[in-house]
Design a protein around this motif. Sequence first.
Motif, PDB file in Angstrom:
ATOM      1  N   PRO A  84       0.804  -1.213   0.000  1.00 19.40           N
ATOM      2  CA  PRO A  84       0.000   0.000   0.000  1.00 19.40           C
ATOM      3  C   PRO A  84       0.844   1.273   0.000  1.00 19.40           C
ATOM      4  O   PRO A  84       2.002   1.271   0.403  1.00 19.40           O
ATOM      5  N   THR A  85       0.214   2.333  -0.454  1.00 20.38           N
ATOM      6  CA  THR A  85       0.747   3.670  -0.279  1.00 20.38           C
ATOM      7  C   THR A  85       0.215   4.157   1.066  1.00 20.38           C
ATOM      8  O   THR A  85      -0.941   3.923   1.373  1.00 20.38           O
ATOM      9  N   LEU A  86       1.034   4.799   1.865  1.00 17.15           N
ATOM     10  CA  LEU A  86       0.563   5.286   3.161  1.00 17.15           C
ATOM     11  C   LEU A  86       0.424   6.794   3.107  1.00 17.15           C
ATOM     12  O   LEU A  86       1.146   7.466   2.384  1.00 17.15           O
ATOM     13  N   SER A  87      -0.530   7.305   3.894  1.00 21.57           N
ATOM     14  CA  SER A  87      -0.659   8.761   3.981  1.00 21.57           C
ATOM     15  C   SER A  87      -0.944   9.141   5.422  1.00 21.57           C
ATOM     16  O   SER A  87      -1.190   8.285   6.266  1.00 21.57           O
ATOM     17  N   GLY A  88      -0.896  10.449   5.685  1.00 27.61           N
ATOM     18  CA  GLY A  88      -1.206  10.932   7.023  1.00 27.61           C
ATOM     19  C   GLY A  88       0.009  10.952   7.929  1.00 27.61           C
ATOM     20  O   GLY A  88       1.144  10.962   7.459  1.00 27.61           O
ATOM     21  N   GLY A  89      -0.266  10.944   9.219  1.00 32.27           N
ATOM     22  CA  GLY A  89       0.793  11.097  10.216  1.00 32.27           C
ATOM     23  C   GLY A  89       1.606   9.829  10.395  1.00 32.27           C
ATOM     24  O   GLY A  89       1.367   8.812   9.744  1.00 32.27           O
ATOM     25  N   ASP A  90       2.591   9.909  11.282  1.00 35.88           N
ATOM     26  CA  ASP A  90       3.469   8.780  11.557  1.00 35.88           C
ATOM     27  C   ASP A  90       2.674   7.563  12.004  1.00 35.88           C
ATOM     28  O   ASP A  90       1.691   7.686  12.745  1.00 35.88           O
ATOM     29  N   GLY A  91       3.133   6.410  11.584  1.00 31.35           N
ATOM     30  CA  GLY A  91       2.485   5.179  12.016  1.00 31.35           C
ATOM     31  C   GLY A  91       3.187   3.979  11.424  1.00 31.35           C
ATOM     32  O   GLY A  91       4.094   4.121  10.596  1.00 31.35           O
ATOM     33  N   ALA A  92       2.768   2.798  11.850  1.00 28.83           N
ATOM     34  CA  ALA A  92       3.374   1.567  11.342  1.00 28.83           C
ATOM     35  C   ALA A  92       2.404   0.417  11.519  1.00 28.83           C
ATOM     36  O   ALA A  92       1.604   0.397  12.455  1.00 28.83           O
ATOM     37  N   ALA A  93       2.466  -0.523  10.584  1.00 28.86           N
ATOM     38  CA  ALA A  93       1.621  -1.715  10.665  1.00 28.86           C
ATOM     39  C   ALA A  93       2.264  -2.813   9.829  1.00 28.86           C
ATOM     40  O   ALA A  93       3.284  -2.584   9.174  1.00 28.86           O
ATOM     41  N   VAL A 122       7.905   6.687   3.576  1.00 27.77           N
ATOM     42  CA  VAL A 122       7.378   5.340   3.766  1.00 27.77           C
ATOM     43  C   VAL A 122       8.487   4.319   3.534  1.00 27.77           C
ATOM     44  O   VAL A 122       9.270   4.456   2.601  1.00 27.77           O
ATOM     45  N   SER A 123       8.560   3.335   4.396  1.00 30.73           N
ATOM     46  CA  SER A 123       9.511   2.243   4.153  1.00 30.73           C
ATOM     47  C   SER A 123       8.838   0.901   4.414  1.00 30.73           C
ATOM     48  O   SER A 123       7.843   0.820   5.132  1.00 30.73           O
ATOM     49  N   LEU A 139      11.483  -3.541  -1.748  1.00 29.51           N
ATOM     50  CA  LEU A 139      10.038  -3.385  -1.722  1.00 29.51           C
ATOM     51  C   LEU A 139       9.631  -1.970  -2.093  1.00 29.51           C
ATOM     52  O   LEU A 139      10.280  -1.008  -1.681  1.00 29.51           O
ATOM     53  N   ALA A 140       8.551  -1.835  -2.859  1.00 28.33           N
ATOM     54  CA  ALA A 140       8.034  -0.520  -3.214  1.00 28.33           C
ATOM     55  C   ALA A 140       6.512  -0.582  -3.333  1.00 28.33           C
ATOM     56  O   ALA A 140       5.954  -1.652  -3.652  1.00 28.33           O
ATOM     57  N   ALA A 141       5.866   0.549  -3.073  1.00 25.18           N
ATOM     58  CA  ALA A 141       4.409   0.611  -3.189  1.00 25.18           C
ATOM     59  C   ALA A 141       3.992   0.094  -4.557  1.00 25.18           C
ATOM     60  O   ALA A 141       4.658   0.361  -5.556  1.00 25.18           O
ATOM     61  N   GLY A 142       2.916  -0.657  -4.604  1.00 23.79           N
ATOM     62  CA  GLY A 142       2.420  -1.170  -5.868  1.00 23.79           C
ATOM     63  C   GLY A 142       2.942  -2.556  -6.222  1.00 23.79           C
ATOM     64  O   GLY A 142       2.395  -3.214  -7.103  1.00 23.79           O
ATOM     65  N   ASP A 143       3.992  -3.012  -5.533  1.00 27.62           N
ATOM     66  CA  ASP A 143       4.469  -4.381  -5.768  1.00 27.62           C
ATOM     67  C   ASP A 143       3.379  -5.368  -5.367  1.00 27.62           C
ATOM     68  O   ASP A 143       2.747  -5.216  -4.325  1.00 27.62           O
ATOM     69  N   VAL A 144       3.199  -6.382  -6.186  1.00 25.31           N
ATOM     70  CA  VAL A 144       2.233  -7.437  -5.859  1.00 25.31           C
ATOM     71  C   VAL A 144       3.005  -8.588  -5.217  1.00 25.31           C
ATOM     72  O   VAL A 144       3.906  -9.163  -5.829  1.00 25.31           O
ATOM     73  N   ILE A 145       2.676  -8.858  -3.972  1.00 25.14           N
ATOM     74  CA  ILE A 145       3.464  -9.790  -3.171  1.00 25.14           C
ATOM     75  C   ILE A 145       2.608 -10.986  -2.783  1.00 25.14           C
ATOM     76  O   ILE A 145       1.508 -10.822  -2.230  1.00 25.14           O
ATOM     77  N   LYS A 146       3.121 -12.155  -3.057  1.00 27.80           N
ATOM     78  CA  LYS A 146       2.442 -13.371  -2.616  1.00 27.80           C
ATOM     79  C   LYS A 146       3.165 -13.932  -1.400  1.00 27.80           C
ATOM     80  O   LYS A 146       4.382 -14.118  -1.424  1.00 27.80           O
TER      81      LYS A 146
END
Length: 255
Positions: A84-93, A122-123, A139-146
């Motif tokens: 995913p692309t992340l937006s907004g304030g600091d966070g992690a998941a 984003v990392s 890894l980069a946003a948009g990569d399709v990962i299985k």
Amino acid sequence: MVSKFALLSNLLLASVALAIPSSRLEARLARRREGRQSSPISRIEQPTSDVGPAKVEYSSNWAGAVVNGANGTFTSVTGTFTLPTLSGGDGAASAWVGIDGDICGNAILQTGIDFVISSGVVSYEVVPRLRYDFSGISLAAGDVIKLTVTASSTTSSTAVIQNLSTSQNVTKFLTSSSALCESSAEWIVQDFEEGNSLVPFPDFGIIEFTNASASGPYGTYTPCDGTVIELEQNSQVLTSVSTSGCNSNVTIQYI
Ligand SMILES: *[C@@H]1O[C@H](CO)[C@@H](O)[C@H](O)[C@H]1NC(C)=O
Ligand SMILES: *[C@@H]1O[C@H](CO)[C@@H](O)[C@H](O)[C@H]1NC(C)=O
Ligand SMILES: *[C@@H]1O[C@H](CO)[C@@H](O)[C@H](O)[C@H]1NC(C)=O
Ligand SMILES: *[C@@H]1O[C@H](CO)[C@@H](O)[C@H](O)[C@H]1NC(C)=O
Ligand SMILES: *[C@@H]1O[C@H](CO)[C@@H](O)[C@H](O)[C@H]1NC(C)=O
């Protein structure tokens, strides 16, 4: 009981001197690596009036779908998602697939990707990274990962992370002295703990696990055979999860 997967990570960390962070993001990553805890689901009991539709439960750290069974039911789990692309304030998941972590004490087998947003940067990192070096995958946003985890016994497993864009694979053999029950399979977006508190849950838009299935000696299961878990913090539900259509997809939307 402490998960030996977690224990191993702690031992490894204790013997490795962490590099001095050169930026805020690195500091955050270093802290996260240091403090990251293996996290079984943390359920929230709902007051009767708040009980949602059938088969929906609430948790402070997991969102997604969990299928439960008797011991030995689930030996392999897979799912595919787009970073995913992340937006907004600091966070992690993290987004991961796994076995156990629900009704097997602290034992948990998982593989997936951590994502962090810090000051807009984003990392991404493969999970579990420190315990087992997953180098050779960027890894980069948009990569399709299985993602696939397969337990060949209750103490040995294989994690495969595959870039479907390139067919690039990273395969790791994981061992544990703490036995899995193989009694739950799950597709999860997780908020995790750093120290003793949850890190802010970031706005990841929508994460959709596709081709999600689990299998074992008794057959094959889809997320729709299980329970939907919504993430709730401070009395606020932060996700909208759907397995609608029972089409082997789990959609987890940040709301
Ligand atoms: C996947 O492949 C794409 C296209 O070559 C590449 O840009 C990306 O870095 C790769 N991602 C991983 C996780 O290897
Ligand atoms: C990647 O792993 C999958 C599943 O194990 C396998 O089918 C595929 O052939 C592997 N691809 C490469 C390039 O190694
Ligand atoms: C399930 O598996 C765990 C771990 O292997 C074991 O400790 C537990 O006794 C088993 N439970 C049952 C009901 O067989
Ligand atoms: C699902 O799996 C099928 C068969 O392996 C494959 O052709 C398809 O591209 C996959 N789709 C997604 C969205 O993962
Ligand atoms: C699952 O999601 C993918 C990607 O959004 C979509 O292409 C596919 O049609 C969905 N599968 C089904 C069976 O609805």
